[in-house]
Design a protein around this motif. Sequence first.
Motif, PDB file in Angstrom:
ATOM      1  N   PRO A 146       0.809  -1.229   0.000  1.00  0.00           N
ATOM      2  CA  PRO A 146       0.000   0.000   0.000  1.00  0.00           C
ATOM      3  C   PRO A 146       0.839   1.274   0.000  1.00  0.00           C
ATOM      4  O   PRO A 146       0.435   2.282  -0.611  1.00  0.00           O
ATOM      5  N   GLU A 147       1.986   1.242   0.653  1.00  0.00           N
ATOM      6  CA  GLU A 147       2.798   2.462   0.729  1.00  0.00           C
ATOM      7  C   GLU A 147       3.339   2.840  -0.647  1.00  0.00           C
ATOM      8  O   GLU A 147       3.310   4.017  -1.038  1.00  0.00           O
ATOM      9  N   VAL A 148       3.853   1.852  -1.391  1.00  0.00           N
ATOM     10  CA  VAL A 148       4.351   2.133  -2.738  1.00  0.00           C
ATOM     11  C   VAL A 148       3.212   2.609  -3.627  1.00  0.00           C
ATOM     12  O   VAL A 148       3.342   3.603  -4.373  1.00  0.00           O
ATOM     13  N   VAL A 149       2.077   1.931  -3.571  1.00  0.00           N
ATOM     14  CA  VAL A 149       0.934   2.299  -4.409  1.00  0.00           C
ATOM     15  C   VAL A 149       0.469   3.715  -4.075  1.00  0.00           C
ATOM     16  O   VAL A 149       0.101   4.498  -4.966  1.00  0.00           O
ATOM     17  N   GLU A 150       0.510   4.073  -2.805  1.00  0.00           N
ATOM     18  CA  GLU A 150       0.091   5.418  -2.399  1.00  0.00           C
ATOM     19  C   GLU A 150       1.007   6.488  -2.991  1.00  0.00           C
ATOM     20  O   GLU A 150       0.541   7.542  -3.453  1.00  0.00           O
ATOM     21  N   ASN A 151       2.315   6.226  -2.988  1.00  0.00           N
ATOM     22  CA  ASN A 151       3.255   7.204  -3.552  1.00  0.00           C
ATOM     23  C   ASN A 151       3.113   7.308  -5.073  1.00  0.00           C
ATOM     24  O   ASN A 151       3.256   8.389  -5.645  1.00  0.00           O
ATOM     25  N   VAL A 152       2.811   6.185  -5.736  1.00  0.00           N
ATOM     26  CA  VAL A 152       2.527   6.215  -7.170  1.00  0.00           C
ATOM     27  C   VAL A 152       1.268   7.052  -7.426  1.00  0.00           C
ATOM     28  O   VAL A 152       1.215   7.885  -8.354  1.00  0.00           O
ATOM     29  N   GLY A 153       0.226   6.849  -6.606  1.00  0.00           N
ATOM     30  CA  GLY A 153      -1.019   7.613  -6.751  1.00  0.00           C
ATOM     31  C   GLY A 153      -0.794   9.102  -6.561  1.00  0.00           C
ATOM     32  O   GLY A 153      -1.377   9.934  -7.280  1.00  0.00           O
ATOM     33  N   MET A 154       0.061   9.468  -5.596  1.00  0.00           N
ATOM     34  CA  MET A 154       0.339  10.886  -5.363  1.00  0.00           C
ATOM     35  C   MET A 154       1.008  11.519  -6.591  1.00  0.00           C
ATOM     36  O   MET A 154       0.670  12.650  -6.982  1.00  0.00           O
ATOM     37  N   LEU A 155       1.957  10.774  -7.222  1.00  0.00           N
ATOM     38  CA  LEU A 155       2.601  11.297  -8.433  1.00  0.00           C
ATOM     39  C   LEU A 155       1.574  11.473  -9.558  1.00  0.00           C
ATOM     40  O   LEU A 155       1.591  12.495 -10.277  1.00  0.00           O
TER      41      LEU A 155
END
Length: 604
Positions: A532-541
């Motif tokens: 979830p943490e990686v996916v969240e940072n991808v979503g923010m970008l």
Amino acid sequence: MLGPGSDRRRPTQGERGPGSPGEPMEKYQVLYQLNPGALGVNLVVEEMETKVKHVIKQVECMDDHYASQALEELYHLESHHAEASSTLSAWLASGLSQDARRGYTTILLAALSVTPLKAAQGAPLILAPPTSPPVDAECAGPGAGRAGIPAPFGHHPQGTEAMHLRKSLRQSPGSLKAVLKTMEEKQIPDVETFGNLLPLMLQIDPSDRITIKDVVHITFVSGSFKSSCVSLTLHRQMVPASITDMLLEGNVASILEVMQKFSGWPEVQLRAMKRLLKMPADQLGLPWPPELVEVVVTTMQLHDRVLDVQLCACSLLLHLLGQALVYHPEAKAPCNQAITSTLLSALRSHPEEEPLLVMVYSLLAITTTQESESLSDELQKAGLLEHILEHLNSSLESRDVCASGLGLLWALLLDGIIVNKAPLEKVPDLISQVLATYPADGEMAEASCGVFWLLSLLGCIKEQQFEQVVALLLQSIRLCQDRALLVNNAYRGLAGLVKVSELAAFKVVVQEEGGSGLSLIKETYQLHRDNPEVVENVGMLLVHLASYEEILPELVSSGMKALVQEIKERFTSSLELVSYAKKVLLRLEAATSPSPPCGEAAQP
């Protein structure tokens, strides 16, 4: 013996022997010195009252081996002077007892006192001790000299007297009480230690007697043998390795006790820390035994100029920290001003020592990330930021310096409030040089991405550096997609730059030799879709990319809508992710909705 080949060095008027003014040399005047023997110095002296001449040999014995050699020579001399009325005695003087007047010490001293002979028969030999008055060896008990215990008595028993004393002690061990009482009355130094040792050393049955190891431990560690420590400190006398190793055979508590008792001897501290480095983790009292850390830090402070001590101490601290993090990940490393100031002092004392620099940087990086921002602020005030940048610039060829320097820089930026940002403007260019020097180094790339992310938050990356930094972040992701920490920090850094710069956004989506950033985003999601943490940072970008009208067609054409829709459906429990997904989908839908015909404008 005097002879024509003697080296007669005339002393100055009134010169005394080496023992002057202590007993028994005070009553002699040195006439000249003979050729030195294998075991000491030979002096021709004259008794000041009687004018009788003697030859005096002074022997300094550093251990049992040399003491035995000296005794053999004395016995040999006595056998060749059978007509002389002589007394053979062993003068035991611990090398750990002080003689402030003389300025040096001995471990063991053997002495032979022979009555004067006529000149035709040759001069007699007298062995002058450089320490306190003599004592009969066996009066001190079996093995006393071997254990290196100082002679406690203040007089020299003659042969018959000594024999009666030994006999009485064997027949009635209780008679030793009178001797001990006499020692107390005469205020013999270290009488308490002797009082503890002598009854144990004078057991009739040899198997009941105290061992050498126990004698050494009682004398130098458990006892109050302060004169020993004073003497060795004054004259920097080294503690024999055999004694040190014997003292260090115990557990951690015992070793720490030895280190505290012998704090002034770097060779003892070094052997003790090496012993601790070899101990298994379950014996070290992890995580981070406070007393052990305190003793090691104190050792570093006392011997800050001794490089070997600094290196070994840092290795031990890193070993303890590494073991603690493995077995107790939740444990925090103790770090206070004393520890950090000691580590910084080590850097100042040995500025050119690369191995020490790497270990100190590593220790500060780990401890800084576990402490409050106040510690980071203190390190910044001490000039650590400038120190790191200087070494990154001057030590590009050293992989270890660069990796540890970037790791510490990351830790300082993560936890501190940067007051002076001016030095940080050089960092992007320095990191670019580092990554160009080590293009395939995952650890270097991970630390670099962390620093880039924090610099973007601080606004320390100039606009003209945006394209270069974006390219380096994308390159690092491609290099190490399996490193979640690197990927997280790289996408955070990209999001921070895209948020403030459309130029950075175009750099992400444009097609280049290695592919576009959008295809890289898809790869990352597929690899880390359960993180979830990686996916969240991808979503923010993606949210920041979608904020630019000119970028939306690129997002649509790359099929990003399906990816965002999947994120929305898979992570329903994450409010942050659902929010990101909704924002991106709204922008993409708006971009794909057909525009109304020009002539069908709404009527007023």
